[in-house]
Structure formats: structure tokens, C-alpha cells
Write a protein that holds these residues in place. Structure first.
Motif, PDB file in Angstrom:
ATOM      1  N   TYR A 525      27.746  50.866  37.829  1.00 41.32           N
ATOM      2  CA  TYR A 525      27.959  52.082  38.616  1.00 41.32           C
ATOM      3  C   TYR A 525      29.270  51.971  39.393  1.00 41.32           C
ATOM      4  O   TYR A 525      29.691  50.880  39.765  1.00 41.32           O
ATOM      5  N   HIS A 526      29.875  53.119  39.620  1.00 36.54           N
ATOM      6  CA  HIS A 526      31.040  53.188  40.512  1.00 36.54           C
ATOM      7  C   HIS A 526      30.998  54.530  41.221  1.00 36.54           C
ATOM      8  O   HIS A 526      30.708  55.552  40.612  1.00 36.54           O
ATOM      9  N   VAL A 532      34.357  49.603  44.391  1.00 37.12           N
ATOM     10  CA  VAL A 532      33.531  48.463  43.986  1.00 37.12           C
ATOM     11  C   VAL A 532      32.700  48.845  42.765  1.00 37.12           C
ATOM     12  O   VAL A 532      32.113  49.930  42.718  1.00 37.12           O
ATOM     13  N   GLN A 534      29.362  48.291  41.047  1.00 34.73           N
ATOM     14  CA  GLN A 534      28.026  47.754  41.261  1.00 34.73           C
ATOM     15  C   GLN A 534      27.368  47.569  39.902  1.00 34.73           C
ATOM     16  O   GLN A 534      27.382  48.467  39.067  1.00 34.73           O
ATOM     17  N   TYR A 535      26.817  46.395  39.690  1.00 38.04           N
ATOM     18  CA  TYR A 535      26.171  46.100  38.415  1.00 38.04           C
ATOM     19  C   TYR A 535      24.746  45.638  38.664  1.00 38.04           C
ATOM     20  O   TYR A 535      24.446  44.999  39.668  1.00 38.04           O
ATOM     21  N   GLU A 536      23.863  45.996  37.750  1.00 36.30           N
ATOM     22  CA  GLU A 536      22.465  45.617  37.899  1.00 36.30           C
ATOM     23  C   GLU A 536      22.308  44.097  37.885  1.00 36.30           C
ATOM     24  O   GLU A 536      22.783  43.421  36.967  1.00 36.30           O
ATOM     25  N   ARG A 553      30.993  40.588  33.124  1.00 37.61           N
ATOM     26  CA  ARG A 553      31.451  40.532  34.520  1.00 37.61           C
ATOM     27  C   ARG A 553      32.814  39.838  34.609  1.00 37.61           C
ATOM     28  O   ARG A 553      33.711  40.282  35.331  1.00 37.61           O
ATOM     29  N   GLN A 564      29.912  43.758  42.579  1.00 35.65           N
ATOM     30  CA  GLN A 564      28.830  43.554  43.547  1.00 35.65           C
ATOM     31  C   GLN A 564      27.494  43.754  42.833  1.00 35.65           C
ATOM     32  O   GLN A 564      27.243  44.811  42.260  1.00 35.65           O
ATOM     33  N   LEU A 566      23.662  44.575  42.268  1.00 29.03           N
ATOM     34  CA  LEU A 566      22.857  45.644  42.852  1.00 29.03           C
ATOM     35  C   LEU A 566      21.394  45.431  42.493  1.00 29.03           C
ATOM     36  O   LEU A 566      21.034  45.377  41.312  1.00 29.03           O
ATOM     37  N   GLY A 569      19.135  50.803  41.266  1.00 25.47           N
ATOM     38  CA  GLY A 569      19.943  51.644  40.393  1.00 25.47           C
ATOM     39  C   GLY A 569      19.204  52.900  39.998  1.00 25.47           C
ATOM     40  O   GLY A 569      18.329  53.372  40.723  1.00 25.47           O
TER      41      GLY A 569
END
Length: 606
Positions: A525-526, A532, A534-536, A553, A564, A566, A569
Motif C-alpha cells: 500500500y501507498h 512510505v 506499507q507492506y503486509e 522488499r 514499513q 503493516l 490492510g
């Protein structure tokens, strides 16, 4: 399993289900047997029961059926919707029953004290977008919060005029087959007889514990002797049951111009709110024309403003399709997705309520492949940029939680509906006299502030005005191929909804994953600001782990992305129509419905 490179999960039935789905296309006979067995097993247990989503069965996230499918994030509501279909109701009828159910058993995310967007596509090809978004009270004003974001985010001044119930009733008036009373009755029963608290609802309760304990109405429902109820405990909301009974008998007039209205407003004003009975009387559902665009050979129907979801999703996809299918796969595809999302989010803040400003030019740009091509030229495969690179003039809004329903019936009428009270438990005020949980949708408006540093100013198109609807990220979507229904998709998850819905679409229609794997794949997500990714990286309350692979990553970090993890989600509900086979002289198109296991939901079909 096709999604194994983007999902690490604890051993579960996910792996078995995904392995099955990958071979279904070539094993039609197995599919027919599997579908029959599913139908028989579900039929024996699909009563409108009071059990939550806990237990091993929450992993059975996919259903295959020939007649109809309802996918929600709570199995009780999916079953209620399916029972309505089995009785001869259509997709709209099922959506009414399922949405009202969600308002009872999942009150942290939805309910008749909130709002929704419903996208309907009938089997005859006609499509409508029902805008039942909350509106600002008539006493609201642009400067009503005087720069105090806390007043806007929760409490009595954060409450918008509820629209969901009016919208459900309007859609039913136009399209429903079963009686209104029949559709309301299951939710009333759950509220009166009690329902078990699911692990996911309990997680939401824990995150909102102080607000629940501070409010008389919430405390009465969700706590005992000052302690929150636990997963599996039975919860009752008999005042809401009484309210639903009145609504089933007298229709929505009781809510918008009757005893419910007066009691609800009285409770809000005791808290210091500005909602009035006149606000409720004035509320109007808006029936709009869906936005439409061709992408990858498919026709996408989406929600128009004040939703920014449909336009943002299409702009993102139009940027990505210029790379070709191979170009949006693998780590480079994820980098390009992030960059496309950042562009779309920058542009979308020029949108707002179309009844208050002309947004036709912005919408036209966001749907234009030519506009998307110009934005693609600014994407660099070797690096990312600060938010200013993407041309955004305004700061983002931070909209919050929701619930989504995807439904297809026997005639192939389709409904994609996202409903919301905004943050967990909305304004964190529950009306004691009506049992209705109030939204905090005013927080989705932009608020005039003095900009500091490199942060863009708030968006004037989204400032508060009496009767105005705030901008939203909700993205109910219906997909067609040659004017034939292919899929119904949508998600909950606030500002991340656009990214989540887009990724499920790409996983299935571009990357060739099966429906279950398309939902299981780990997401990124952004939101443009902050800059930033955000990744699960989380283990759900059902002990399933979702995580973006380390090599992806590393690839993103090499291009300058700040990452970052997360623990959360989006929660997606996905129904596809595929797998055609012949039975006698008739051709059957099977439906596959997936409820996102991240929230423990289960679909239902027959």
C-alpha cells in the motif's frame, strides 16, 4: 500454488484449496461433483445461526456454485444473503439482508448509523450507482473544528447524517423481489437473540477499548462490569432489534422522520452534537451513472465521485497496462504499481462532491489513457520520488474502516457494495435509546489548517459544507467481458481500499492467478503522504501469516522506497464467473466466491 512467492502462511487448508482451484479448469467433472458436495454440505448448515467466524472453518474461504454466491466478511451474513437468494430474492435483496446483518455482528465497521456505495449491474446490462454516503449536517461549516483534528475524528461533532438505510430501501424499491420485512428480519433476530463476538470484532474492540468504556451505549453492549466481552461471548443489542422491527414494519420513514429519528437526534444532542431531525428529513439518496472504462480488454464499472475509488483504480490500471502483462509481474511490477498509485492518489484529491463542484474535467483525465501515458513517462524503474514529483496540490485524507459485500444471483444480476461507519465504532457513540452506532464520517472531510514544512495544504474541494458528502476511497467494482459479467470485487480498509482492490484485479485478470490465490497474495500500500510503502507483515487473529517476500522488499529498498511492515490492510470480497461446461443442451457458467480469510469471513453459494 501460484501465489506461494508472495505469501507465507502457516500450514492450513489454504494450500489444499489453492491447489484444487489451479486444476479445476481441466477437471470439469470434478468441479461439478465438488460444487454439488459444497451445495449439499452448506445447505445442511446455512441457517441464520448465531455463531461467529471463529474455528477451523474460517479457512474454507472459497465456494463454487452454479446459481448464486454471496461473499461478505462474516459467514452469518453471507448465509443470510444466500438464503434470500434461495427463496427467490435477487442480488439487491441479498445485499439488503447481508448489509443489515453486518451492521449487527460487525458494528465496528458498518451499520445503519453510517453510509455506503452500492453498484448494481442487472442481467439486462443496465447499471446504477447508488450513493448513500453520509452528508454534513446543516449546522456544519468549513471552520467548525477551528483546527482541532480531534473534534473531527471522533465524538459528537464527527457525526454525519446517516445514509445507508435510505439507500438500501431505495435500491429495494427499484429492484427488490422479496418483502422488506423479510429482508430486515434476520438482522433483527441476531440483535435480539444475541450473536457471538468474532475474534476480529474482539480485536477491534481492544483497539477501541477506552472509547467503548467511556460511552454509555457502547459499554452497555460490549462490556460487563467494566470489562470487555471476549471472543465467543454472546452479545445483545435489544434496542437495535426494536429499531429494526419498527423499520421492518413502517419502512425508512420511522428512521428519517419518525420516533427513531427523534430518539436518535436526542441522544446525539445530549452528547453535544449538531445533528437534527431536519437533517434526517432532508437526506436524499443519489442515483448516479457508474464510471466505465476498458482495461486489458475488460470493461470496468466503478463508483463515481464523491468516491475517488473508481477513478483512481482505473487511472492506476491505465498506467500499468502500458507495460504489458509481463511488465507488471514480479518485483518490478510492484515498483511500478506503487508509482502508479502515487500518481492516482495525487490527482484524486482534486475530486469532491459533484453536487458542490464541477469535477467532470478531473474525472475525464483520470479515465483517459492519454493522460495515463503522460504520467507513465514520469515513472523511473530505478528510483522513486518525493510526493511533490507526482504533482499533487493537496494533502491526503485518512479515511478508515469499512465492510464490503459482493453478490451474484441466479440471473447474473450483480451487486458490489461497500458500507462504512468510518473509524472503528465510528464516532464511538452508540445511541442508548435506539441501539444505533453513529458514524464519524465528518473526519473524511479536509480541514483548513496552516501548512507546515513540505506538507501540501488540505484540499479545498473537500472542505465541509452543509449537505455535502466527503470524499471516499471506497471502490465497489464490477468487471465485464464483451458485456458479459466476469467479476464483482471490492474491499474494506479505508485509504488502502484502492490499492487492495486494484491488486486483486491484477492478480486475476493480468497475472492469471485463480480467485482464491488472487485474494491470498500479500499486498502493498501507498498513500502518497507519508512517503512510505506499507507492506503486509502480520499474523491474523486466525493465526494465518501474510508477508511480502524478502527479495521483493530488498528490490524496493534498492529503488529508494521506505518500507514499513503493516499488521493489517484491506479485506477483499471477490466473485468471478468462469468455468463454462455443458449439461445437456444448456451451458453452465459457474461462480466462484472468495471471502478474505484475513477477517475470517466465509462466502455462501448454492
Amino acid at each position: 500454488m501460484q501465489c506461494s512467492s508472495s505469501l507465507r502462511t502457516t500450514p492450513s487448508k489454504f494450500l489444499v484449496a489453492a491447489a484444487r482451484t489451479s486444476s479445476l479448469c481441466s477437471l470439469v467433472a470434478v468441479l461439478i461433483l465438488f460444487s454439488t458436495l459444497l451445495t449439499l454440505s452448506h445447505a445442511s448448515s446455512y441457517g441464520e445461526d448465531q455463531r461467529g467466524s471463529e474455528g477451523a472453518n474460517h479457512r474454507s474461504s472459497e465456494v463454487v456454485a452454479a446459481s448464486g454466491v454471496v461473499a461478505t466478511d462474516d459467514r452469518r451474513c453471507s448465509r443470510i444473503g444466500m438464503n434470500i437468494l434461495r427463496e427467490g430474492g435477487n442480488a439487491v435483496d441479498a445485499a439488503v439482508g447481508a448489509a443489515l446483518c453486518l451492521g449487527v455482528v460487525s458494528p465496528a465497521s458498518s451499520g445503519i448509523g453510517g453510509g455506503a456505495f452500492m453498484l448494481i449491474r442487472q442481467a439486462n446490462g443496465e447499471a446504477q450507482a447508488f450513493d448513500m454516503r453520509e452528508t454534513a449536517p446543516m449546522r456544519a461549516s468549513k471552520d467548525m473544528y477551528a483546527g482541532n483534528a480531534t473534534l473531527k475524528s471522533s465524538g459528537p461533532l464527527s457525526i454525519g447524517v446517516p445514509g445507508e438505510l435510505a439507500g438500501l430501501h431505495k435500491a429495494w424499491e427499484q429492484h427488490g423481489r422479496l418483502s422488506w420485512k423479510r429482508l430486515v428480519r434476520p438482522a433483527e433476530r441476531l440483535a435480539r437473540r444475541g450473536f457471538k463476538i468474532s475474534p476480529y470484532l474482539h480485536m477491534q474492540m481492544l483497539k477501541t477499548q477506552s472509547g467503548i468504556l467511556a460511552d454509555e451505549g457502547l459499554r452497555h453492549i460490549f462490556a460487563s462490569d467494566g470489562t470487555l466481552l471476549q471472543p465467543g461471548d454472546t452479545c445483545y443489542n435489544k434496542k437495535l432489534a426494536d429499531t429494526l422491527r419498527k423499520i421492518s414494519k413502517y419502512g425508512v420513514k420511522a428512521f428519517y422522520n419518525g420516533s427513531i429519528a427523534h430518539n436518535l437526534v436526542g441522544d446525539v444532542q445530549k452528547h453535544g452534537g449538531i445533528l437534527t431531525v431536519e437533517d434526517l428529513r432532508r437526506y436524499q439518496v443519489k442515483i448516479r451513472e457508474p464510471i466505465s472504462s476498458k482495461v486489458l480488454g475488460y470493461k470496468i464499472l466503478g463508483m463515481p465521485p464523491p468516491s475517488s475509488g473508481g477513478t483512481s483504480m482505473i487511472l492506476t490500471l491505465n498506467i500499468l497496462t502500458q507495460y504489458g502483462v509481463q511488465g507488471i509481474s514480479g518485483p518490478i511490477g510492484i515498483h511500478r504499481l506503487i508509482e502508479a498509485l502515487k500518481h492516482a492518489l495525487a490527482v484524486r484529491m482534486n475530486l469532491g462532491d459533484p453536487d458542490f463542484l464541477n469535477v467532470s474535467g478531473v474525472v475525464s483525465d483520470m479515465l483517459s489513457p492519454t493522460f495515463a501515458e503522460e504520467l507513465r513517462k514520469t515513472i523511473d524503474d530505478n528510483m522513486t520520488f518525493d510526493p511533490g514529483h507526482y504533482g499533487g496540490r493537496w494533502n491526503q485524507i485518512t479515511d478508515h474502516g469499512t465492510s464490503h459485500v459482493s453478490i451474484v444471483d441466479m440471473d447474473r444480476n450483480a451487486v458490489s457494495m461497500t458500507n462504512t461507519v468510518n473509524g472503528y465504532f465510528g464516532a464511538q457513540i452508540l445511541s442508548p435509546s435506539t441501539g444505533i452506532l453513529l458514524n464519524n464520517e465528518m473526519d473524511d472531510f479536509s480541514m483548513p489548517t496552516n501548512s507546515t514544512g513540505n506538507v501540501p495544504p488540505p484540499a479545498p474541494p473537500n472542505f465541509v459544507s452543509p449537505g455535502k458528502r466527503p470524499l471516499s476511497s471506497m471502490s465497489p467494482t464490477i468487471v465485464l467481458k464483451d458485456e458479459q459479467l466476469k467479476a464483482v470485487v471490492g474491499a474494506s480498509g479505508g485509504g488502502m481500499i484502492i490499492a487492495g482492490t486494484t491488486q486483486v484485479f491484477l492478480n486475476y485478470f493480468a497475472k492469471g492467478l485463480d480467485p482464491l490465490s488472487s485474494v491470498l497474495a500479500a499486498r502493498v500500500y501507498h498513500q502518497l503522504i507519508p512517503n512510505v510503502v506499507q507492506y503486509e507483515d502480520w499474523t491474523t487473529v486466525y493465526n494465518d501469516h501474510f508477508e511480502l517476500p524478502a527479495d521483493v522488499r530488498e528490490f524496493l529498498q534498492q529503488r529508494g522506497h521506505i518500507l514499513q511492515g503493516l499488521a493489517g490492510g484491506t479485506i477483499c470480497q471477490f466473485v468471478v464467473q468462469d468455468l463454462e461446461t455443458s449439461k445437456g443442451n444448456n451451458s453452465i457458467m459457474f461462480l466462484r466466491g472468495v471471502s478474505d480469510p484475513r477477517k475470517g469471513g466465509l462466502p455462501a453459494g448454492y
